[in-house]
Design a protein around this motif. Structure first.
Motif, PDB file in Angstrom:
ATOM      1  N   GLN A   1       0.824  -1.201   0.000  1.00  0.00           N
ATOM      2  CA  GLN A   1       0.000   0.000   0.000  1.00  0.00           C
ATOM      3  C   GLN A   1       0.856   1.248   0.000  1.00  0.00           C
ATOM      4  N   THR A   2       1.964   1.221   0.731  1.00  0.00           N
ATOM      5  CA  THR A   2       2.871   2.365   0.783  1.00  0.00           C
ATOM      6  C   THR A   2       3.530   2.601  -0.572  1.00  0.00           C
ATOM      7  N   VAL A   3       3.920   1.515  -1.248  1.00  0.00           N
ATOM      8  CA  VAL A   3       4.497   1.644  -2.589  1.00  0.00           C
ATOM      9  C   VAL A   3       3.487   2.287  -3.531  1.00  0.00           C
ATOM     10  N   CYS A   4       2.240   1.830  -3.458  1.00  0.00           N
ATOM     11  CA  CYS A   4       1.181   2.392  -4.300  1.00  0.00           C
ATOM     12  C   CYS A   4       0.990   3.877  -4.015  1.00  0.00           C
ATOM     13  N   LEU A   5       0.931   4.233  -2.740  1.00  0.00           N
ATOM     14  CA  LEU A   5       0.740   5.632  -2.372  1.00  0.00           C
ATOM     15  C   LEU A   5       1.911   6.485  -2.862  1.00  0.00           C
ATOM     16  N   ASN A   6       3.116   5.922  -2.771  1.00  0.00           N
ATOM     17  CA  ASN A   6       4.291   6.649  -3.252  1.00  0.00           C
ATOM     18  C   ASN A   6       4.248   6.817  -4.769  1.00  0.00           C
ATOM     19  N   ASN A   7       3.755   5.791  -5.479  1.00  0.00           N
ATOM     20  CA  ASN A   7       3.597   5.927  -6.931  1.00  0.00           C
ATOM     21  C   ASN A   7       2.721   7.122  -7.267  1.00  0.00           C
ATOM     22  N   LEU A   8       1.586   7.213  -6.582  1.00  0.00           N
ATOM     23  CA  LEU A   8       0.661   8.316  -6.846  1.00  0.00           C
ATOM     24  C   LEU A   8       1.276   9.652  -6.456  1.00  0.00           C
ATOM     25  N   HIS A   9       2.017   9.663  -5.366  1.00  0.00           N
ATOM     26  CA  HIS A   9       2.683  10.895  -4.946  1.00  0.00           C
ATOM     27  C   HIS A   9       3.682  11.358  -6.004  1.00  0.00           C
ATOM     28  N   GLN A  10       4.448  10.420  -6.552  1.00  0.00           N
ATOM     29  CA  GLN A  10       5.419  10.769  -7.586  1.00  0.00           C
ATOM     30  C   GLN A  10       4.722  11.256  -8.853  1.00  0.00           C
ATOM     31  N   PHE A  11       3.618  10.611  -9.201  1.00  0.00           N
ATOM     32  CA  PHE A  11       2.849  11.079 -10.353  1.00  0.00           C
ATOM     33  C   PHE A  11       2.266  12.470 -10.073  1.00  0.00           C
ATOM     34  N   GLY A  12       1.918  12.719  -8.823  1.00  0.00           N
ATOM     35  CA  GLY A  12       1.401  14.039  -8.470  1.00  0.00           C
ATOM     36  C   GLY A  12       2.444  15.126  -8.672  1.00  0.00           C
ATOM     37  N   ILE A  13       3.673  14.858  -8.239  1.00  0.00           N
ATOM     38  CA  ILE A  13       4.763  15.818  -8.447  1.00  0.00           C
ATOM     39  C   ILE A  13       4.992  16.035  -9.941  1.00  0.00           C
ATOM     40  N   ALA A  14       5.002  14.929 -10.693  1.00  0.00           N
ATOM     41  CA  ALA A  14       5.214  15.022 -12.135  1.00  0.00           C
ATOM     42  C   ALA A  14       4.106  15.819 -12.814  1.00  0.00           C
ATOM     43  N   MET A  15       2.855  15.611 -12.368  1.00  0.00           N
ATOM     44  CA  MET A  15       1.738  16.330 -12.970  1.00  0.00           C
ATOM     45  C   MET A  15       1.824  17.825 -12.675  1.00  0.00           C
ATOM     46  N   CYS A  16       2.237  18.158 -11.462  1.00  0.00           N
ATOM     47  CA  CYS A  16       2.409  19.573 -11.120  1.00  0.00           C
ATOM     48  C   CYS A  16       3.500  20.210 -11.966  1.00  0.00           C
ATOM     49  N   GLN A  17       4.585  19.490 -12.186  1.00  0.00           N
ATOM     50  CA  GLN A  17       5.662  20.002 -13.039  1.00  0.00           C
ATOM     51  C   GLN A  17       5.169  20.174 -14.471  1.00  0.00           C
ATOM     52  N   TYR A  18       4.395  19.206 -14.936  1.00  0.00           N
ATOM     53  CA  TYR A  18       3.874  19.279 -16.300  1.00  0.00           C
ATOM     54  C   TYR A  18       2.942  20.479 -16.471  1.00  0.00           C
ATOM     55  N   THR A  19       2.031  20.660 -15.524  1.00  0.00           N
ATOM     56  CA  THR A  19       1.102  21.795 -15.647  1.00  0.00           C
ATOM     57  C   THR A  19       1.839  23.128 -15.551  1.00  0.00           C
ATOM     58  N   ASP A  20       2.884  23.182 -14.746  1.00  0.00           N
ATOM     59  CA  ASP A  20       3.667  24.421 -14.651  1.00  0.00           C
ATOM     60  C   ASP A  20       4.301  24.773 -15.997  1.00  0.00           C
ATOM     61  N   ILE A  21       4.803  23.770 -16.685  1.00  0.00           N
ATOM     62  CA  ILE A  21       5.495  23.996 -17.957  1.00  0.00           C
ATOM     63  C   ILE A  21       4.521  24.268 -19.095  1.00  0.00           C
ATOM     64  N   HIS A  22       3.323  23.685 -19.009  1.00  0.00           N
ATOM     65  CA  HIS A  22       2.376  23.752 -20.118  1.00  0.00           C
ATOM     66  C   HIS A  22       1.198  24.671 -19.813  1.00  0.00           C
ATOM     67  N   GLY A  23       1.455  25.749 -19.129  1.00  0.00           N
ATOM     68  CA  GLY A  23       0.437  26.771 -18.923  1.00  0.00           C
ATOM     69  C   GLY A  23      -0.763  26.309 -18.128  1.00  0.00           C
ATOM     70  N   GLY A  24      -0.592  25.302 -17.285  1.00  0.00           N
ATOM     71  CA  GLY A  24      -1.687  24.821 -16.440  1.00  0.00           C
ATOM     72  C   GLY A  24      -2.463  23.660 -17.020  1.00  0.00           C
ATOM     73  N   HIS A  25      -2.179  23.275 -18.257  1.00  0.00           N
ATOM     74  CA  HIS A  25      -2.948  22.201 -18.901  1.00  0.00           C
ATOM     75  C   HIS A  25      -2.525  20.835 -18.375  1.00  0.00           C
ATOM     76  N   PHE A  26      -3.517  19.996 -18.124  1.00  0.00           N
ATOM     77  CA  PHE A  26      -3.270  18.631 -17.679  1.00  0.00           C
ATOM     78  C   PHE A  26      -2.866  17.757 -18.869  1.00  0.00           C
ATOM     79  N   PRO A  27      -2.192  16.639 -18.609  1.00  0.00           N
ATOM     80  CA  PRO A  27      -1.931  15.671 -19.692  1.00  0.00           C
ATOM     81  C   PRO A  27      -3.228  15.038 -20.161  1.00  0.00           C
ATOM     82  N   TRP A  28      -3.215  14.486 -21.369  1.00  0.00           N
ATOM     83  CA  TRP A  28      -4.414  13.922 -21.979  1.00  0.00           C
ATOM     84  C   TRP A  28      -4.474  12.415 -21.811  1.00  0.00           C
TER      85      TRP A  28
END
Length: 250
Positions: free
Chosen positions: A43-70
Motif C-alpha cells: 500500500q505504501t508503494v502504491c501511495l508513493n507511486n501516486l505521490h510521484q505522479f502528483g509531483i510530475a503532474m504539477c511540473q507538467y502543468t507548470d510547464i504547459h500553462g496549467g494544462h493537464f496531460p491527456w
C-alpha cells in the motif's frame, strides 16, 4: 562387569511434539502480522507511486500553462502515463499498483504499442467531454486539493490498456433512476484495492488513502454533484475535518 550407559543427548518423542506445537502456535500468531506488514508495504508503494505522479503532474502543468496531460484518445502515444514519463524515473514500474492482479497484462503493449496502468485519470481534466463539464486547466479549478485526478482502476469492466475513467457517464439519468450508478462506478474504480481502502491523487499533487465507507458515502450523498458535476459546491467532511469536494469550476 556391568555396562552402564552414559547420558544420552537428544529429544524424546514428547519433547519433539511439544517443540512442534510451539512452532505451529508461533507461526499462527506471526503469520497475520507478517501478512499485515507485507500489505502495508504494498500500500505504501502504491501511495508513493501516486505521490510521484502528483509531483510530475504539477511540473507538467507548470510547464504547459496549467494544462493537464491527456488520455490516449488524443493519440496512441499521448496517454497521461507516457506524457509524464520524462518527469519520473522507472515509469513502467510506477504505472502499476503492487496489489493489481492485472499488472502483467497492463504492461503488455497492444497492437498500437499502448500500455495500461493501475491508475486511471479523471476524464474531466484530461478529455473534452460532451456534457461541457471538462476543465482541462488547473488554473481554472478553485480547489485543486479537493479534486481527485487519479483513481485506482477496477480489475473488471476495463481493458488492460485503459488509462482513464468515464466520469461523465457515472450518473446517467437511467442509472440514477434505477439506483445503479454505484455499480457503474465500481466497473471502473476499485475503492477496496488495499483491503477496505484505496489510494487517490488530488490535483494539487498530494495522495491520500480513503476508506470504502467514506468513499461510498460521498457517492451516495448526492449523485448530481459528487465526483461528477464540475460546478458543484457540495462539501463533505474528511476524517481530519478538512473539507473535501469532488468538483471543478470553470
Amino acid at each position: 562387569m556391568r555396562w552402564q550407559a552414559g547420558n544420552r543427548a537428544g529429544f524424546t518423542l514428547i519433547e519433539l511434539l511439544v517443540v512442534m506445537v510451539i512452532i505451529a502456535l508461533a507461526a499462527t500468531i506471526l503469520f497475520p502480522a507478517i501478512q499485515y506488514v507485507r500489505e502495508t508495504a504494498r500500500q505504501t508503494v502504491c501511495l508513493n507511486n501516486l505521490h510521484q505522479f502528483g509531483i510530475a503532474m504539477c511540473q507538467y502543468t507548470d510547464i504547459h500553462g496549467g494544462h493537464f496531460p491527456w488520455t490516449y484518445h488524443a493519440g496512441d502515444t499521448l496517454s497521461w502515463v507516457d506524457t509524464l514519463a520524462p518527469f519520473v524515473e522507472n515509469v513502467d514500474e510506477m504505472r502499476l499498483c503492487p496489489d493489481d492482479p492485472m499488472g502483467e497484462a497492463r504492461v503488455q503493449p497492444d497492437a498500437a504499442g499502448i500500455m495500461g496502468t493501475s491508475y486511471v485519470i479523471n476524464e474531466y481534466i484530461a478529455y473534452q467531454t460532451s456534457d461541457g463539464y471538462s476543465v482541462l486547466n488547473i488554473n481554472q479549478i478553485q480547489d485543486a486539493d479537493k479534486l481527485i485526478v487519479l483513481f485506482e482502476g477496477s480489475w473488471t469492466g476495463r481493458e488492460a490498456t485503459d488509462d482513464h475513467v468515464h466520469t461523465s457517464t457515472w450518473y446517467a439519468p437511467v442509472d440514477v433512476y434505477r439506483n445503479q450508478y454505484w455499480n457503474v462506478i465500481l466497473a471502473e474504480v476499485n475503492p477496496t484495492v488495499h483491503n477496505d481502502c484505496a489510494n487517490y491523487l488530488f490535483a494539487d499533487g498530494h495522495a491520500d488513502k480513503i476508506s470504502i465507507d467514506l468513499f461510498s458515502s460521498w457517492v451516495a450523498q448526492d449523485a448530481n454533484s459528487v465526483l461528477v458535476n464540475p460546478n458543484s459546491a457540495t462539501n463533505f467532511a474528511r476524517p481530519n475535518q478538512r473539507v473535501l469536494t469532488f468538483y471543478e469550476s470553470n
